[in-house]
Design a protein around this motif. Structure first.
Motif, PDB file in Angstrom:
ATOM      1  N   GLU A 152     -33.465  18.282  20.378  1.00 23.61           N
ATOM      2  CA  GLU A 152     -32.648  17.970  19.203  1.00 23.61           C
ATOM      3  C   GLU A 152     -32.471  19.196  18.317  1.00 23.61           C
ATOM      4  OE1 GLU A 152     -32.562  14.778  15.457  1.00 23.61           O
ATOM      5  OE2 GLU A 152     -34.146  14.692  16.966  1.00 23.61           O
ATOM      6  N   GLU A 153     -33.550  19.942  18.111  1.00 20.11           N
ATOM      7  CA  GLU A 153     -33.476  21.132  17.266  1.00 20.11           C
ATOM      8  C   GLU A 153     -32.657  22.246  17.916  1.00 20.11           C
ATOM      9  OE1 GLU A 153     -34.163  22.146  14.217  1.00 20.11           O
ATOM     10  OE2 GLU A 153     -34.726  20.089  13.712  1.00 20.11           O
ATOM     11  N   CYS A 154     -32.732  22.363  19.226  1.00 16.58           N
ATOM     12  CA  CYS A 154     -31.884  23.343  19.913  1.00 16.58           C
ATOM     13  C   CYS A 154     -30.421  23.064  19.618  1.00 16.58           C
ATOM     14  CB  CYS A 154     -32.136  23.303  21.419  1.00 16.58           C
ATOM     15  SG  CYS A 154     -33.619  24.179  21.967  1.00 16.58           S
ATOM     16  N   GLY A 155     -30.046  21.790  19.682  1.00 18.08           N
ATOM     17  CA  GLY A 155     -28.674  21.417  19.380  1.00 18.08           C
ATOM     18  C   GLY A 155     -28.274  21.751  17.964  1.00 18.08           C
ATOM     19  N   LYS A 156     -29.164  21.509  17.021  1.00 21.14           N
ATOM     20  CA  LYS A 156     -28.865  21.773  15.614  1.00 21.14           C
ATOM     21  C   LYS A 156     -28.755  23.267  15.325  1.00 21.14           C
ATOM     22  CE  LYS A 156     -31.122  17.630  13.730  1.00 21.14           C
ATOM     23  NZ  LYS A 156     -32.267  17.129  12.906  1.00 21.14           N
ATOM     24  N   GLN A 157     -29.579  24.078  16.007  1.00 21.12           N
ATOM     25  CA  GLN A 157     -29.644  25.506  15.676  1.00 21.12           C
ATOM     26  C   GLN A 157     -28.887  26.388  16.665  1.00 21.12           C
ATOM     27  OE1 GLN A 157     -33.359  27.031  14.092  1.00 21.12           O
ATOM     28  NE2 GLN A 157     -34.227  24.967  14.000  1.00 21.12           N
ATOM     29  N   GLY A 158     -28.195  25.784  17.621  1.00 19.98           N
ATOM     30  CA  GLY A 158     -27.300  26.542  18.474  1.00 19.98           C
ATOM     31  C   GLY A 158     -27.931  27.251  19.651  1.00 19.98           C
ATOM     32  N   LEU A 159     -29.109  26.805  20.083  1.00 20.89           N
ATOM     33  CA  LEU A 159     -29.718  27.353  21.288  1.00 20.89           C
ATOM     34  C   LEU A 159     -29.524  26.368  22.446  1.00 20.89           C
ATOM     35  CD1 LEU A 159     -33.082  28.895  20.001  1.00 20.89           C
ATOM     36  CD2 LEU A 159     -30.796  29.877  20.054  1.00 20.89           C
ATOM     37  N   THR A 160     -29.518  26.879  23.650  1.00 25.25           N
ATOM     38  CA  THR A 160     -29.337  26.017  24.827  1.00 25.25           C
ATOM     39  C   THR A 160     -30.688  25.454  25.255  1.00 25.25           C
ATOM     40  OG1 THR A 160     -27.423  27.288  25.589  1.00 25.25           O
ATOM     41  CG2 THR A 160     -28.525  25.897  27.202  1.00 25.25           C
ATOM     42  N   PHE A 161     -30.775  24.143  25.334  1.00 25.57           N
ATOM     43  CA  PHE A 161     -32.005  23.504  25.780  1.00 25.57           C
ATOM     44  C   PHE A 161     -32.063  23.496  27.299  1.00 25.57           C
ATOM     45  CE2 PHE A 161     -34.113  19.787  27.521  1.00 25.57           C
ATOM     46  CZ  PHE A 161     -35.392  19.939  26.997  1.00 25.57           C
ATOM     47  N   CYS A 162     -33.215  23.882  27.832  1.00 24.39           N
ATOM     48  CA  CYS A 162     -33.474  23.859  29.269  1.00 24.39           C
ATOM     49  C   CYS A 162     -34.826  23.183  29.489  1.00 24.39           C
ATOM     50  CB  CYS A 162     -33.481  25.280  29.838  1.00 24.39           C
ATOM     51  SG  CYS A 162     -31.967  26.226  29.495  1.00 24.39           S
ATOM     52  N   GLY A 163     -35.176  22.940  30.731  1.00 20.19           N
ATOM     53  CA  GLY A 163     -36.442  22.273  31.000  1.00 20.19           C
ATOM     54  C   GLY A 163     -37.090  22.766  32.274  1.00 20.19           C
ATOM     55  N   SER A 164     -38.415  22.644  32.321  1.00 22.07           N
ATOM     56  CA  SER A 164     -39.187  23.089  33.476  1.00 22.07           C
ATOM     57  C   SER A 164     -40.041  21.946  33.993  1.00 22.07           C
ATOM     58  CB  SER A 164     -40.081  24.266  33.072  1.00 22.07           C
ATOM     59  OG  SER A 164     -40.967  24.615  34.110  1.00 22.07           O
ATOM     60  N   SER A 165     -39.997  21.725  35.311  1.00 15.34           N
ATOM     61  CA  SER A 165     -40.807  20.681  35.937  1.00 15.34           C
ATOM     62  C   SER A 165     -41.751  21.293  36.963  1.00 15.34           C
ATOM     63  CB  SER A 165     -39.916  19.644  36.630  1.00 15.34           C
ATOM     64  OG  SER A 165     -40.707  18.753  37.394  1.00 15.34           O
ATOM     65  N   HIS A 166     -43.051  21.037  36.785  1.00 20.71           N
ATOM     66  CA  HIS A 166     -44.075  21.495  37.722  1.00 20.71           C
ATOM     67  C   HIS A 166     -44.743  20.294  38.400  1.00 20.71           C
ATOM     68  CE1 HIS A 166     -44.455  25.593  35.507  1.00 20.71           C
ATOM     69  NE2 HIS A 166     -43.450  24.916  34.993  1.00 20.71           N
ATOM     70  N   ARG A 167     -44.045  19.193  38.395  1.00 20.85           N
ATOM     71  CA  ARG A 167     -44.587  17.933  38.896  1.00 20.85           C
ATOM     72  C   ARG A 167     -44.955  17.993  40.374  1.00 20.85           C
ATOM     73  NH1 ARG A 167     -47.030  13.054  37.738  1.00 20.85           N
ATOM     74  NH2 ARG A 167     -46.727  11.676  39.515  1.00 20.85           N
ATOM     75  N   ALA A 168     -44.204  18.729  41.164  1.00 22.48           N
ATOM     76  CA  ALA A 168     -44.383  18.708  42.614  1.00 22.48           C
ATOM     77  C   ALA A 168     -45.828  18.981  43.014  1.00 22.48           C
ATOM     78  CB  ALA A 168     -43.448  19.720  43.269  1.00 22.48           C
ATOM     79  N   GLU A 169     -46.454  19.957  42.365  1.00 19.62           N
ATOM     80  CA  GLU A 169     -47.811  20.378  42.743  1.00 19.62           C
ATOM     81  C   GLU A 169     -48.882  19.342  42.407  1.00 19.62           C
ATOM     82  OE1 GLU A 169     -45.501  24.116  41.537  1.00 19.62           O
ATOM     83  OE2 GLU A 169     -45.587  22.008  41.013  1.00 19.62           O
ATOM     84  N   HIS A 170     -48.531  18.367  41.578  1.00 21.70           N
ATOM     85  CA  HIS A 170     -49.527  17.373  41.177  1.00 21.70           C
ATOM     86  C   HIS A 170     -49.994  16.525  42.360  1.00 21.70           C
ATOM     87  CE1 HIS A 170     -51.807  15.046  38.346  1.00 21.70           C
ATOM     88  NE2 HIS A 170     -51.187  13.923  38.649  1.00 21.70           N
ATOM     89  N   TYR A 171     -49.270  16.554  43.438  1.00 22.55           N
ATOM     90  CA  TYR A 171     -49.647  15.790  44.632  1.00 22.55           C
ATOM     91  C   TYR A 171     -51.062  16.129  45.092  1.00 22.55           C
ATOM     92  CZ  TYR A 171     -49.261  13.776  49.315  1.00 22.55           C
ATOM     93  OH  TYR A 171     -49.447  13.032  50.455  1.00 22.55           O
ATOM     94  N   PHE A 172     -51.430  17.393  44.984  1.00 23.57           N
ATOM     95  CA  PHE A 172     -52.746  17.824  45.452  1.00 23.57           C
ATOM     96  C   PHE A 172     -53.599  18.442  44.356  1.00 23.57           C
ATOM     97  CE2 PHE A 172     -50.010  21.520  45.759  1.00 23.57           C
ATOM     98  CZ  PHE A 172     -50.778  22.530  45.221  1.00 23.57           C
ATOM     99  N   PHE A 173     -53.051  18.661  43.187  1.00 20.02           N
ATOM    100  CA  PHE A 173     -53.633  19.597  42.233  1.00 20.02           C
ATOM    101  C   PHE A 173     -55.054  19.245  41.808  1.00 20.02           C
ATOM    102  CE2 PHE A 173     -53.621  22.156  38.256  1.00 20.02           C
ATOM    103  CZ  PHE A 173     -53.278  23.372  38.825  1.00 20.02           C
ATOM    104  N   MET A 174     -55.375  17.983  41.679  1.00 18.41           N
ATOM    105  CA  MET A 174     -56.690  17.567  41.186  1.00 18.41           C
ATOM    106  C   MET A 174     -57.667  17.250  42.320  1.00 18.41           C
ATOM    107  SD  MET A 174     -55.524  17.659  38.061  1.00 18.41           S
ATOM    108  CE  MET A 174     -56.438  16.757  36.833  1.00 18.41           C
ATOM    109  N   ASN A 175     -57.323  17.682  43.549  1.00 17.13           N
ATOM    110  CA  ASN A 175     -58.068  17.207  44.719  1.00 17.13           C
ATOM    111  C   ASN A 175     -59.521  17.647  44.783  1.00 17.13           C
ATOM    112  OD1 ASN A 175     -57.737  19.891  45.455  1.00 17.13           O
ATOM    113  ND2 ASN A 175     -56.397  19.471  47.199  1.00 17.13           N
TER     114      ASN A 175
END
Length: 492
Positions: A152-175
């Motif tokens: 929401e703040e990116c939109g208000k202040q004129g920056l482009t919002f992007c996102g990062s997902s590291h979910r894939a590794e969770h399959y084994f990460f806590m093994n």
């Protein structure tokens, strides 16, 4: 929607959309203009791992690894993992001083044009409101939609919002928590710790060649479909301008699902009327489908394909830890210039404290970069590469994980960019004396004609001469600087 309903929706969108689930179709996608013009973004590692603030952002794995110092630290500080597991840090993660407006304002002052929060790290805790993971920041811990507020703040202040997902590794990460008495073995928390699949080595052949190995314990269909739906929800609910994936998705089992989610993302963006891209590591995507990313590293030459490097202000960890070591503003500016000169972007990470405040070192680095870009950014934003990216003997080694040491630039080192009839020559280590640029020498027939030269940071015109050995720019008092200087060279 349920998972099954979402999968059907993905299929429907891709059947009717411009992009299909194959590399041939997806290769027609182009890198967004906004991304190429932006050059500089901010990466954020902020999550439950910010609470123990020890080791690095892999605390959730290493606290269960009896060979790592995090294991010993955890037992001595919090007790055995059977009594106090990673889940027990969640109530301690309050984000009481988190202020999305101030965060984005700080990044904007630093000169960043896009912001990439880690929406979910390998630990399985989502920093965004989601229907598919009850273990999220809006539901527990901070009880705030951290990512949603940043968007929401990116939109208000004129920056482009992007996102990062590291979910894939969770399959084994806590093994590794499976190998002794720990809460990872408690079925009451299976939906948080994930399958935690055991294997001799977490990155061994089982994971990379799972479809060929009959004994594989790599990601199964259930996990891959779940990953696809969660990623689609991020796309639809938060509409990121760039979607960044960490490693492990390059493995064979993911390939059909990468094509599916890539087509879905690009088709959705077409519906929105927006340009988007995916950033990937290793060989997860073909080079003409998405944007290649080099983690904590660089390329040795100009890349014909647009690319990105991501690095961190902190050398020891992506997230906040108490004993981190920090890069100087000078080094970060030099790394930014080097990446841009090679047709790339610079994504800079910081790790906020668990309460939502920044370290003084992070604040200082961002301020120094912002001050420098405020007078030198013309040759960065919207620029492209020149006929050569550098002059001088100093070269940054190609590859990942080599960004720690400060590069020993000398007064003979330059990096070049180009924009709209101007060459921008960045002097990487000013010494206050006359400047000689060999690349701008006079040549019979092929000579590059120069109209005038000015110092970008002050706008003052500079005296210069040229011969067959190079261009010499007469020194001025303004040449004394601890940061790179830029000469704006107007071409005839």
């Amino acid at each position: 929607m349920t998972r099954e309903e979402y999968l059907k929706e993905i299929e429907k969108v891709n059947e009717n959309g411009f992009y299909k689930e194959d590399w041939g179709s997806l290769s027609s996608h182009e890198t967004p203009k906004w991304f190429k013009e932006a050059k500089f973004g901010i990466f954020i590692h902020y999550g439950v791992y910010s609470v123990p603030a020890f080791g690095n952002e892999w605390y959730s794995r290493n606290m269960y690894n009896r060979d790592e110092r995090e294991y010993k630290h955890h037992v001595e500080t919090y007790g055995p993992q059977s009594k106090f597991g990673y889940k027990d840090f969640i109530p301690m993660f309050k984000a009481e001083n988190f202020d999305a407006h101030r965060w984005i304002e700080t990044f904007k002052k630093a000169g960043a044009k896009y912001v990439v929060p880690v929406m979910e790290h390998h630990d399985g805790f989502a920093m965004y409101d989601t229907e598919f993971n009850k273990w999220n920041a809006a539901n527990m811990g901070p009880k705030k939609n951290i990512v949603g507020e940043l968007r929401e703040e990116c939109g208000k202040q004129g920056l482009t919002f992007c996102g990062s997902s590291h979910r894939a590794e969770h399959y084994f990460f806590m093994n590794l928590g499976r190998e002794f008495d720990s809460d990872v073995n408690d079925d009451n928390y299976r939906d948080f710790y994930g399958p935690a699949v055991l294997c001799p080595e977490w990155q061994n052949e089982q994971f990379t060649n799972s479809t060929e190995n009959p004994d594989s314990k790599g990601p199964d269909q259930d996990w891959l479909e779940d990953w696809t739906v969660r990623t689609a929800e991020i796309i639809d609910r938060y509409q990121p301008g760039m979607l960044y994936f960490d490693w492990w998705i390059q493995n064979k089992a993911f390939k059909p699902y990468l094509k599916k989610i890539c087509a879905y993302y690009y088709n959705r963006a077409k519906e929105w009327g927006r340009e988007v891209t995916i950033c990937y590591k290793h060989h997860a995507f073909p080079p003409d489908v998405a944007t290649f990313d080099v983690e904590r590293g660089a390329l040795s030459e100009i890349s014909p394909r647009y690319w990105q490097t991501d690095t961190a202000i902190g050398n020891r960890s992506w997230c906040y830890i108490q004993d981190n070591e920090y890069k100087s503003g000078y080094k970060l500016v030099c790394d930014l210039v080097d990446a841009v000169s090679k047709n790339g972007n610079f994504l800079l990470n910081l790790g906020p404290k668990s309460d939502g405040t920044f370290t003084p070192q992070d604040e200082k680095a961002l301020s120094e970069i912002g001050q420098w870009l405020s007078v030198n950014g013309e040759g960065i934003y919207g620029s492209t590469y020149w006929s050569q990216y550098k002059e001088g003997d100093t070269v940054i080694a190609s590859g990942s994980f080599n960004d720690g040491a400060e590069v020993a630039y000398t007064a003979s080192d330059f990096r070049f960019t180009y924009k709209a009839g101007y060459v921008y020559a960045y002097w990487m280590r000013p010494n206050g004396q006359d400047v000689k640029i060999k690349a701008l020498k006079t040549e019979p027939i092929r000579e590059l004609l120069v109209d005038k030269v000015s110092l970008l940071s002050t706008g003052e015109d500079l005296e210069f001469t040229r011969n067959e050995e190079g261009m010499t720019i007469k020194a001025k008092d303004s040449f004394k600087s601890d940061m790179p200087l830029c000469f704006k060279i107007k071409l005839l």
